[in-house]
Scaffold this motif. Structure first.
Motif, mmCIF file in Angstrom:
data_model
loop_
_atom_site.group_PDB
_atom_site.id
_atom_site.type_symbol
_atom_site.label_atom_id
_atom_site.label_comp_id
_atom_site.label_asym_id
_atom_site.label_seq_id
_atom_site.Cartn_x
_atom_site.Cartn_y
_atom_site.Cartn_z
ATOM 1 N N ALA A 29 58.179 48.114 39.770
ATOM 2 C CA ALA A 29 59.220 48.772 38.879
ATOM 3 C C ALA A 29 59.123 47.720 37.841
ATOM 4 O O ALA A 29 59.337 48.247 36.788
ATOM 5 C CB ALA A 29 60.595 48.670 39.525
ATOM 6 N N ASN A 30 58.903 46.357 37.893
ATOM 7 C CA ASN A 30 59.168 45.415 36.817
ATOM 8 C C ASN A 30 57.775 45.215 36.085
ATOM 9 O O ASN A 30 57.864 44.259 35.016
ATOM 10 C CB ASN A 30 59.598 44.215 37.421
ATOM 11 N N LEU A 31 56.680 45.951 36.652
ATOM 12 C CA LEU A 31 55.483 45.867 36.060
ATOM 13 C C LEU A 31 55.437 46.372 34.485
ATOM 14 O O LEU A 31 55.773 47.501 34.484
ATOM 15 C CB LEU A 31 54.427 46.279 36.763
ATOM 16 N N LYS A 32 55.350 45.520 33.516
ATOM 17 C CA LYS A 32 55.482 46.297 32.146
ATOM 18 C C LYS A 32 54.112 47.248 31.860
ATOM 19 O O LYS A 32 53.131 46.837 32.123
ATOM 20 C CB LYS A 32 55.616 45.182 31.090
ATOM 21 N N ASN A 33 54.514 48.388 31.083
ATOM 22 C CA ASN A 33 53.523 49.176 30.650
ATOM 23 C C ASN A 33 53.018 48.750 29.634
ATOM 24 O O ASN A 33 53.776 48.869 28.491
ATOM 25 C CB ASN A 33 54.116 50.664 30.534
ATOM 26 N N ARG A 58 52.086 56.806 22.382
ATOM 27 C CA ARG A 58 51.006 57.901 22.030
ATOM 28 C C ARG A 58 49.778 57.994 22.818
ATOM 29 O O ARG A 58 49.041 58.952 23.092
ATOM 30 C CB ARG A 58 50.521 57.896 20.533
ATOM 31 N N SER A 59 49.510 56.869 23.640
ATOM 32 C CA SER A 59 48.392 56.903 24.651
ATOM 33 C C SER A 59 48.447 56.938 26.179
ATOM 34 O O SER A 59 48.185 56.362 27.205
ATOM 35 C CB SER A 59 47.718 55.501 24.245
ATOM 36 N N LEU A 91 50.531 58.868 34.105
ATOM 37 C CA LEU A 91 51.395 57.935 34.289
ATOM 38 C C LEU A 91 51.005 56.543 34.951
ATOM 39 O O LEU A 91 49.889 56.551 35.603
ATOM 40 C CB LEU A 91 52.221 58.718 35.303
ATOM 41 N N LEU A 92 51.566 55.554 34.392
ATOM 42 C CA LEU A 92 51.229 54.286 34.875
ATOM 43 C C LEU A 92 51.078 54.060 36.359
ATOM 44 O O LEU A 92 50.326 53.579 37.042
ATOM 45 C CB LEU A 92 51.862 53.128 34.220
ATOM 46 N N LYS A 93 52.219 54.562 36.972
ATOM 47 C CA LYS A 93 52.066 54.597 38.517
ATOM 48 C C LYS A 93 50.960 55.151 38.902
ATOM 49 O O LYS A 93 50.410 54.831 40.099
ATOM 50 C CB LYS A 93 53.549 55.028 39.086
ATOM 51 N N ASP A 94 50.610 56.301 38.835
ATOM 52 C CA ASP A 94 49.580 57.147 39.231
ATOM 53 C C ASP A 94 48.163 56.183 39.046
ATOM 54 O O ASP A 94 47.299 56.313 39.820
ATOM 55 C CB ASP A 94 49.408 58.609 38.380
ATOM 56 N N ILE A 95 47.908 55.652 37.844
ATOM 57 C CA ILE A 95 46.822 54.943 37.451
ATOM 58 C C ILE A 95 46.902 53.752 38.601
ATOM 59 O O ILE A 95 45.676 53.534 39.115
ATOM 60 C CB ILE A 95 46.774 54.492 36.059
ATOM 61 N N ARG A 96 48.078 52.967 38.602
ATOM 62 C CA ARG A 96 48.016 52.005 39.653
ATOM 63 C C ARG A 96 47.713 52.334 41.155
ATOM 64 O O ARG A 96 46.948 51.806 41.697
ATOM 65 C CB ARG A 96 49.276 51.259 39.665
ATOM 66 N N PRO A 150 42.545 60.194 35.604
ATOM 67 C CA PRO A 150 42.146 59.537 34.405
ATOM 68 C C PRO A 150 40.624 59.254 34.511
ATOM 69 O O PRO A 150 40.066 59.265 35.665
ATOM 70 C CB PRO A 150 42.938 58.172 34.500
ATOM 71 N N SER A 151 40.104 58.868 33.389
ATOM 72 C CA SER A 151 38.552 58.450 33.274
ATOM 73 C C SER A 151 38.502 56.981 33.351
ATOM 74 O O SER A 151 39.566 56.423 33.603
ATOM 75 C CB SER A 151 37.941 58.864 31.833
ATOM 76 N N HIS A 152 37.210 56.716 33.795
ATOM 77 C CA HIS A 152 36.974 55.106 34.417
ATOM 78 C C HIS A 152 37.125 54.573 32.984
ATOM 79 O O HIS A 152 37.781 53.325 33.034
ATOM 80 C CB HIS A 152 35.594 55.043 34.443
ATOM 81 N N ASP A 153 37.132 55.016 31.529
ATOM 82 C CA ASP A 153 37.541 54.346 30.692
ATOM 83 C C ASP A 153 38.952 54.114 30.413
ATOM 84 O O ASP A 153 39.490 53.016 29.901
ATOM 85 C CB ASP A 153 37.030 54.938 29.327
ATOM 86 N N ARG A 154 39.851 55.018 30.806
ATOM 87 C CA ARG A 154 41.377 54.971 30.868
ATOM 88 C C ARG A 154 41.715 53.844 31.761
ATOM 89 O O ARG A 154 42.474 52.770 31.708
ATOM 90 C CB ARG A 154 41.875 56.186 31.101
ATOM 91 N N PHE A 155 41.199 54.014 32.906
ATOM 92 C CA PHE A 155 41.612 52.818 33.844
ATOM 93 C C PHE A 155 41.105 51.372 33.245
ATOM 94 O O PHE A 155 41.988 50.468 33.653
ATOM 95 C CB PHE A 155 40.771 52.707 35.297
ATOM 96 N N SER A 156 39.897 51.263 32.922
ATOM 97 C CA SER A 156 39.500 49.877 32.417
ATOM 98 C C SER A 156 40.451 49.316 31.372
ATOM 99 O O SER A 156 40.923 48.344 31.182
ATOM 100 C CB SER A 156 38.187 50.130 31.789
ATOM 101 N N ARG A 157 40.932 50.448 30.215
ATOM 102 C CA ARG A 157 41.783 49.936 29.211
ATOM 103 C C ARG A 157 42.904 49.635 29.756
ATOM 104 O O ARG A 157 43.700 48.616 29.254
ATOM 105 C CB ARG A 157 41.875 51.145 28.215
#
Length: 180
Positions: A34-38, A43-44, A48-53, A92-99
């Protein structure tokens, strides 16, 4: 199960009952992260950050060794992931994960992750943790006179999971790394 392991084989039903449900893990995951900053601007935020993690962590635990492999894992497990993740715009794409991971503060992510893992292992009643130190092959650099890279790993043999991996300081020993 690794060769030489003496654990009795259990049925899939017994294994399912002994592990926490995915809903419990998801709730615990959200609490600890919960405390991990996005780090993204508004606009990008297509995913969702939780889905990516979640996808990244599950993929790495399953053996993914790069962003393309993480994306492939997500695509292969899409239906299962959709059962507990929102995935409003798919995987998400591999580029999105990387970024995204390039912008996340590593120390903060490590603290959240270790807090989550410790909470899970408290419930699973972890019995044995193997500690191993390794010198990374070809990490010595003669030109810059840098010593070889040394890593200490804590491994749960019962759950077949790395609990923590730590680079040793230049002047420390394996014993120092284990105590840390």
């Amino acid at each position: 199960m690794p060769i030489g392991c003496s654990k009795a084989v259990t049925s899939p039903q017994q294994q399912t009952n002994s592990l926490p449900s995915i809903n419990l893990l998801n709730t615990s995951f959200l609490e600890h992260f919960a405390n991990l900053k996005n780090p993204r601007i508004e606009r990008s935020k297509e995913h969702l950050l939780k889905d990516i993690r979640w996808i990244a962590i599950l993929a790495v635990l399953s053996g993914a060794d790069g962003w393309v492999a993480i994306e492939a894992y997500g695509n292969a497990k899409y239906e299962w992931l959709k059962s507990f993740l929102e995935l409003p715009n798919g995987i998400p794409s591999h580029d999105r994960f990387s970024r995204v991971f390039a912008r996340i503060e590593p120390q903060q992510f490590q603290e959240c992750f270790l807090s989550w893992v410790n909470a899970i292992f408290g419930e699973l009643e972890l019995n044995v943790i193997a500690i191993d130190g390794k010198t990374m092959k070809q990490s010595y650099d003669r030109n810059d006179q840098q010593k070889a890279l040394h890593i200490v790993t804590a491994w749960s043999s019962f759950h077949q999971l790395v609990l923590e991996q730590k680079k040793l300081a230049k002047n420390s020993t394996k014993l120092t790394g284990i105590s840390e």
